[in-house]
Design an enzyme around this catalytic site. Structure first.
Site, PDB file in Angstrom:
ATOM      1  N   ASN A   9      11.548  -6.578   6.688  1.00  0.00           N
ATOM      2  CA  ASN A   9      10.638  -5.457   6.948  1.00  0.00           C
ATOM      3  C   ASN A   9       9.241  -5.896   6.543  1.00  0.00           C
ATOM      4  O   ASN A   9       8.935  -5.982   5.359  1.00  0.00           O
ATOM      5  CB  ASN A   9      11.090  -4.238   6.129  1.00  0.00           C
ATOM      6  CG  ASN A   9      10.125  -3.073   6.245  1.00  0.00           C
ATOM      7  OD1 ASN A   9       9.200  -3.093   7.064  1.00  0.00           O
ATOM      8  ND2 ASN A   9      10.329  -2.050   5.433  1.00  0.00           N
ATOM      9  N   LYS A  11       6.517  -4.390   6.905  1.00  0.00           N
ATOM     10  CA  LYS A  11       5.664  -3.248   6.522  1.00  0.00           C
ATOM     11  C   LYS A  11       4.293  -3.383   7.206  1.00  0.00           C
ATOM     12  O   LYS A  11       4.224  -3.912   8.303  1.00  0.00           O
ATOM     13  CB  LYS A  11       5.575  -3.147   5.003  1.00  0.00           C
ATOM     14  CG  LYS A  11       6.968  -3.142   4.339  1.00  0.00           C
ATOM     15  CD  LYS A  11       6.951  -2.724   2.903  1.00  0.00           C
ATOM     16  CE  LYS A  11       8.377  -2.724   2.360  1.00  0.00           C
ATOM     17  NZ  LYS A  11       8.459  -2.303   0.976  1.00  0.00           N
ATOM     18  N   HIS A  94      12.594   5.035   5.893  1.00  0.00           N
ATOM     19  CA  HIS A  94      12.216   4.197   4.745  1.00  0.00           C
ATOM     20  C   HIS A  94      11.580   5.086   3.673  1.00  0.00           C
ATOM     21  O   HIS A  94      10.880   6.047   3.996  1.00  0.00           O
ATOM     22  CB  HIS A  94      11.251   3.098   5.183  1.00  0.00           C
ATOM     23  CG  HIS A  94      11.054   2.063   4.130  1.00  0.00           C
ATOM     24  ND1 HIS A  94      10.229   2.261   3.050  1.00  0.00           N
ATOM     25  CD2 HIS A  94      11.614   0.836   3.967  1.00  0.00           C
ATOM     26  CE1 HIS A  94      10.294   1.191   2.263  1.00  0.00           C
ATOM     27  NE2 HIS A  94      11.117   0.311   2.800  1.00  0.00           N
ATOM     28  N   GLU A 163      18.232   1.378  -0.701  1.00  0.00           N
ATOM     29  CA  GLU A 163      17.023   0.842  -1.319  1.00  0.00           C
ATOM     30  C   GLU A 163      16.585   1.756  -2.468  1.00  0.00           C
ATOM     31  O   GLU A 163      15.869   2.743  -2.239  1.00  0.00           O
ATOM     32  CB  GLU A 163      15.887   0.762  -0.293  1.00  0.00           C
ATOM     33  CG  GLU A 163      16.172  -0.153   0.873  1.00  0.00           C
ATOM     34  CD  GLU A 163      14.893  -0.713   1.480  1.00  0.00           C
ATOM     35  OE1 GLU A 163      14.809  -1.937   1.616  1.00  0.00           O
ATOM     36  OE2 GLU A 163      13.977   0.065   1.794  1.00  0.00           O
ATOM     37  N   GLY A 169       9.285  -3.392  -4.186  1.00  0.00           N
ATOM     38  CA  GLY A 169       7.957  -3.942  -4.448  1.00  0.00           C
ATOM     39  C   GLY A 169       7.605  -4.026  -5.921  1.00  0.00           C
ATOM     40  O   GLY A 169       6.445  -4.236  -6.286  1.00  0.00           O
ATOM     41  N   SER A 209      13.122  -5.748  -3.865  1.00  0.00           N
ATOM     42  CA  SER A 209      12.777  -6.985  -4.595  1.00  0.00           C
ATOM     43  C   SER A 209      13.794  -8.115  -4.387  1.00  0.00           C
ATOM     44  O   SER A 209      14.090  -8.876  -5.313  1.00  0.00           O
ATOM     45  CB  SER A 209      12.583  -6.700  -6.090  1.00  0.00           C
ATOM     46  OG  SER A 209      11.485  -5.818  -6.288  1.00  0.00           O
TER      47      SER A 209
HETATM   48  P1  13P Z   1      10.474  -5.480  -1.336  1.00  0.00           P
HETATM   49  O1  13P Z   1      11.481  -6.517  -0.928  1.00  0.00           O
HETATM   50  O2  13P Z   1       9.053  -5.941  -1.157  1.00  0.00           O
HETATM   51  O3  13P Z   1      10.767  -4.933  -2.687  1.00  0.00           O
HETATM   52  O4  13P Z   1      10.639  -4.260  -0.303  1.00  0.00           O
HETATM   53  C1  13P Z   1      11.900  -3.764  -0.064  1.00  0.00           C
HETATM   54  C2  13P Z   1      11.817  -2.847   1.083  1.00  0.00           C
HETATM   55  O5  13P Z   1      11.269  -1.752   0.991  1.00  0.00           O
HETATM   56  C3  13P Z   1      12.406  -3.285   2.362  1.00  0.00           C
HETATM   57  O6  13P Z   1      12.427  -2.240   3.284  1.00  0.00           O
END
Ligand code: 13P
Length: 253
Positions: A9, A11, A94, A163, A169, A209
């Site tokens: 992802n 983002k 999400h 998640e 993050g 993460s």
């Molecule tokens: P990170 O891997 O950056 O923590 O993000 C996870 C996420 O939200 C994937 O959709």
């Protein structure tokens, strides 16, 4: 047998030029790995360019969101039909969308239905906040987030991504055991609601993460069917390593 999935992802990262460069770097090696579903989810504006670049490969393309209406006066929104021309999957619900754009369980469900109607496979994200986790509400939150998901959605190829918001993050991933336990709960809940067959077939990913350094810990767990990767999916070496480790661990199982 559930085929593992690793989905990146991206983002709100990468310009079209950067997306193209990243895909060019990853395509040859990603394409060679055959026992993992490899999905990349760049921003909307890069989907058309990336689609061309991965043509003829085993890499799948996903979007990060959609609107549930087919077309019309919804300035700035993207419809399921528009996406169906470009990609095979779509991330829905999400936590960043629930948190910053006020997406409710009802809205998320409408989006899931709309995606399925045009043949897009949803990756439906669920997860609890730190506060909810610490006050013992995780199971109630997840149960509520799944309350509208139908048997038909599961059997038409919906993938779930667990998640935990506190792990996104933050560099503070769940442990493999925590992910396995919560995903086990989710599967058990689906089994009670929709039957054992559907529960055993649905893929449930872990996200939060995930890196090349910790992916093995998750993939080794029996309940974890792959990962939804944020930050680490923006680095070719990290993402490739995550996919390769998943492939060899699953082959060994
Ligand atoms: P990170 O891997 O950056 O923590 O993000 C996870 C996420 O939200 C994937 O959709």
């Amino acid at each position: 047998m559930r085929i593992p999935m690793i989905a990146g992802n991206w983002k709100m990262n990468t310009t079209v030029a950067e997306a193209v460069a990243l895909v060019k770097e990853m395509r040859p090696e990603l394409d060679r790995i055959d026992n993992v579903d490899k999905v990349i989810c760049p921003p909307f504006v890069s989907l058309a360019a990336v689609k061309e670049l991965i043509k003829g490969s085993s890499i799948k393309l996903g979007a990060q969101n959609l609107y549930f209406e087919e077309k019309g006066a919804y300035t700035g929104e993207i419809s399921p039909l528009m996406l169906a021309e470009l990609c095979q999957l779509v991330i829905i619900g999400h936590s960043e969308r629930r948190q910053y754009f006020n997406e409710t369980v009802e809205l998320v469900d409408k989006k899931v239905q709309a995606a399925l109607q045009v043949g897009l496979k949803p990756i439906l994200c669920i997860g609890e906040t730190l506060k909810e986790n610490e006050s013992g509400k995780t199971e109630a939150v997840l149960t509520n987030q799944l309350s509208s998901t139908s048997s038909q959605a599961y059997s038409t190829g919906l993938t779930l991504a667990y998640e935990p918001i506190w792990a996104i993050g933050t560099g503070r991933a769940a442990t493999g055991e925590q992910a396995n336990q919560t995903i086990g709960f989710i599967r058990h809940h689906i089994s009670k609601q929709h039957g054992q067959e559907i529960a055993q077939a649905v893929r449930i990913l872990y996200g939060g993460s995930v890196t090349a350094e910790n992916i093995a810990e998750f993939i080794k767990q029996p309940e974890v069917d792959g990962a939804l990767v944020g930050g680490a999916s923006l680095k070719a070496s990290q993402f490739l390593s995550i996919v390769k480790q998943t492939s060899s661990i699953k082959r060994g199982k």
